[in-house]
Write a protein that holds these residues in place. Structure first.
Motif, PDB file in Angstrom:
ATOM      1  N   ALA A  41       0.817  -1.215   0.000  1.00  0.00           N
ATOM      2  CA  ALA A  41       0.000   0.000   0.000  1.00  0.00           C
ATOM      3  C   ALA A  41       0.852   1.268   0.000  1.00  0.00           C
ATOM      4  N   CYS A  42       1.892   1.297   0.809  1.00  0.00           N
ATOM      5  CA  CYS A  42       2.659   2.537   0.990  1.00  0.00           C
ATOM      6  C   CYS A  42       3.838   2.696   0.039  1.00  0.00           C
ATOM      7  N   PHE A  43       4.445   1.574  -0.316  1.00  0.00           N
ATOM      8  CA  PHE A  43       5.689   1.672  -1.077  1.00  0.00           C
ATOM      9  C   PHE A  43       5.669   0.923  -2.401  1.00  0.00           C
ATOM     10  N   GLY A  44       4.546   0.290  -2.725  1.00  0.00           N
ATOM     11  CA  GLY A  44       4.448  -0.451  -3.975  1.00  0.00           C
ATOM     12  C   GLY A  44       5.325  -1.695  -3.999  1.00  0.00           C
ATOM     13  N   LEU A  45       5.640  -2.229  -2.822  1.00  0.00           N
ATOM     14  CA  LEU A  45       6.480  -3.426  -2.764  1.00  0.00           C
ATOM     15  C   LEU A  45       5.750  -4.615  -3.360  1.00  0.00           C
ATOM     16  N   ASN A  46       6.502  -5.654  -3.699  1.00  0.00           N
ATOM     17  CA  ASN A  46       5.942  -6.888  -4.221  1.00  0.00           C
ATOM     18  C   ASN A  46       5.197  -7.618  -3.106  1.00  0.00           C
ATOM     19  N   SER A  47       4.094  -8.220  -3.436  1.00  0.00           N
ATOM     20  CA  SER A  47       3.277  -8.903  -2.426  1.00  0.00           C
ATOM     21  C   SER A  47       3.611 -10.382  -2.310  1.00  0.00           C
ATOM     22  N   ILE A  48       4.806 -10.770  -2.668  1.00  0.00           N
ATOM     23  CA  ILE A  48       5.165 -12.186  -2.717  1.00  0.00           C
ATOM     24  C   ILE A  48       5.131 -12.874  -1.348  1.00  0.00           C
ATOM     25  N   THR A  49       5.342 -12.132  -0.262  1.00  0.00           N
ATOM     26  CA  THR A  49       5.356 -12.771   1.057  1.00  0.00           C
ATOM     27  C   THR A  49       3.975 -12.820   1.717  1.00  0.00           C
ATOM     28  N   ALA A  50       2.992 -12.152   1.151  1.00  0.00           N
ATOM     29  CA  ALA A  50       1.645 -12.186   1.741  1.00  0.00           C
ATOM     30  C   ALA A  50       1.090 -13.607   1.841  1.00  0.00           C
ATOM     31  N   PRO A  51       1.262 -14.453   0.819  1.00  0.00           N
ATOM     32  CA  PRO A  51       0.752 -15.828   0.961  1.00  0.00           C
ATOM     33  C   PRO A  51       1.399 -16.600   2.112  1.00  0.00           C
ATOM     34  N   ILE A  52       2.648 -16.319   2.421  1.00  0.00           N
ATOM     35  CA  ILE A  52       3.296 -16.971   3.565  1.00  0.00           C
ATOM     36  C   ILE A  52       2.543 -16.605   4.837  1.00  0.00           C
ATOM     37  N   GLY A  53       2.194 -15.332   4.969  1.00  0.00           N
ATOM     38  CA  GLY A  53       1.435 -14.892   6.135  1.00  0.00           C
ATOM     39  C   GLY A  53       0.045 -15.491   6.179  1.00  0.00           C
ATOM     40  N   GLY A  54      -0.605 -15.543   5.032  1.00  0.00           N
ATOM     41  CA  GLY A  54      -1.945 -16.135   4.977  1.00  0.00           C
ATOM     42  C   GLY A  54      -1.933 -17.602   5.357  1.00  0.00           C
ATOM     43  N   VAL A  55      -0.955 -18.331   4.845  1.00  0.00           N
ATOM     44  CA  VAL A  55      -0.834 -19.754   5.193  1.00  0.00           C
ATOM     45  C   VAL A  55      -0.524 -19.897   6.683  1.00  0.00           C
ATOM     46  N   SER A  56       0.279 -19.005   7.233  1.00  0.00           N
ATOM     47  CA  SER A  56       0.590 -19.045   8.668  1.00  0.00           C
ATOM     48  C   SER A  56      -0.672 -18.849   9.501  1.00  0.00           C
ATOM     49  N   PHE A  57      -1.497 -17.885   9.108  1.00  0.00           N
ATOM     50  CA  PHE A  57      -2.766 -17.685   9.819  1.00  0.00           C
ATOM     51  C   PHE A  57      -3.632 -18.951   9.758  1.00  0.00           C
ATOM     52  N   ILE A  58      -3.779 -19.499   8.562  1.00  0.00           N
ATOM     53  CA  ILE A  58      -4.619 -20.691   8.377  1.00  0.00           C
ATOM     54  C   ILE A  58      -4.074 -21.857   9.197  1.00  0.00           C
ATOM     55  N   LEU A  59      -2.760 -22.065   9.142  1.00  0.00           N
ATOM     56  CA  LEU A  59      -2.145 -23.151   9.903  1.00  0.00           C
ATOM     57  C   LEU A  59      -2.388 -22.972  11.400  1.00  0.00           C
ATOM     58  N   GLY A  60      -2.272 -21.736  11.880  1.00  0.00           N
ATOM     59  CA  GLY A  60      -2.538 -21.476  13.293  1.00  0.00           C
ATOM     60  C   GLY A  60      -3.952 -21.859  13.687  1.00  0.00           C
ATOM     61  N   TRP A  61      -4.914 -21.492  12.869  1.00  0.00           N
ATOM     62  CA  TRP A  61      -6.308 -21.818  13.190  1.00  0.00           C
ATOM     63  C   TRP A  61      -6.569 -23.323  13.082  1.00  0.00           C
ATOM     64  N   LEU A  62      -5.935 -23.992  12.102  1.00  0.00           N
ATOM     65  CA  LEU A  62      -6.095 -25.441  11.995  1.00  0.00           C
ATOM     66  C   LEU A  62      -5.453 -26.168  13.180  1.00  0.00           C
ATOM     67  N   LEU A  63      -4.312 -25.664  13.635  1.00  0.00           N
ATOM     68  CA  LEU A  63      -3.680 -26.243  14.822  1.00  0.00           C
ATOM     69  C   LEU A  63      -4.563 -26.061  16.060  1.00  0.00           C
ATOM     70  N   LEU A  64      -5.277 -24.942  16.108  1.00  0.00           N
ATOM     71  CA  LEU A  64      -6.206 -24.719  17.211  1.00  0.00           C
ATOM     72  C   LEU A  64      -7.279 -25.804  17.230  1.00  0.00           C
ATOM     73  N   ILE A  65      -7.776 -26.151  16.053  1.00  0.00           N
ATOM     74  CA  ILE A  65      -8.766 -27.240  15.959  1.00  0.00           C
ATOM     75  C   ILE A  65      -8.142 -28.546  16.445  1.00  0.00           C
ATOM     76  N   ALA A  66      -6.906 -28.818  16.015  1.00  0.00           N
ATOM     77  CA  ALA A  66      -6.227 -30.062  16.413  1.00  0.00           C
ATOM     78  C   ALA A  66      -6.064 -30.140  17.928  1.00  0.00           C
ATOM     79  N   VAL A  67      -5.673 -29.035  18.551  1.00  0.00           N
ATOM     80  CA  VAL A  67      -5.514 -29.028  20.005  1.00  0.00           C
ATOM     81  C   VAL A  67      -6.861 -29.230  20.683  1.00  0.00           C
ATOM     82  N   ALA A  68      -7.884 -28.601  20.166  1.00  0.00           N
ATOM     83  CA  ALA A  68      -9.212 -28.709  20.765  1.00  0.00           C
ATOM     84  C   ALA A  68      -9.783 -30.121  20.644  1.00  0.00           C
TER      85      ALA A  68
END
Length: 129
Positions: free
Chosen positions: A90-117
């Motif tokens: 948004a601010c600097f026009g950088l490449n968004s190549i690392t956003a999917p890593i963050g998205g997968v990290s969020f998803i993995l965290g929530w899936l691990l929450l299900i596994a623990v539960a």
């Protein structure tokens, strides 16, 4: 470890509020509508996961578990890579190549929450019927 996640929850929560305020006041005249929307999406995900990280810190205080620690780590990585990338795009026009890593990290965290539960609790002398 719960103290680290507690401190990170406070840090990510505070910086999320600061960045949201920055977007509402200073950046709304400097960014395009789509850039501002990206920035605000980053803020929303950051604050949401800061609150989730707070819950993880509290949970870890009462139950020491490696998977719960991994959930907290996933949420931290998600904030850094997903929200951080959206701010950079948004601010600097950088490449968004690392956003999917963050998205997968969020998803993995929530899936691990299900596994623990869904795990069966260990029988200890304190919780025997």
């Amino acid at each position: 470890m719960h103290n680290i996640f507690l401190a990170l929850a406070g840090f990510f929560g505070a910086t999320g509020i600061i960045l949201g305020s920055l977007a509402s006041h200073a950046l709304k005249y400097k960014l395009t509508v789509s850039q501002l929307a990206l920035f605000q999406l980053g803020v929303q995900y950051q604050i949401l996961h800061a609150i989730a990280l707070l819950a993880i810190a509290i949970w870890l205080h009462y139950r020491h578990d490696t998977l719960i620690k991994l959930i907290g780590l996933c949420f931290c990585l998600g904030i850094l890579f997903f929200s951080g990338t959206l701010y950079g795009v948004a601010c600097f026009g950088l490449n968004s190549i690392t956003a999917p890593i963050g998205g997968v990290s969020f998803i993995l965290g929530w899936l691990l929450l299900i596994a623990v539960a869904m795990r069966r609790p260990k029988i200890t002398p304190h919780n025997q019927p």
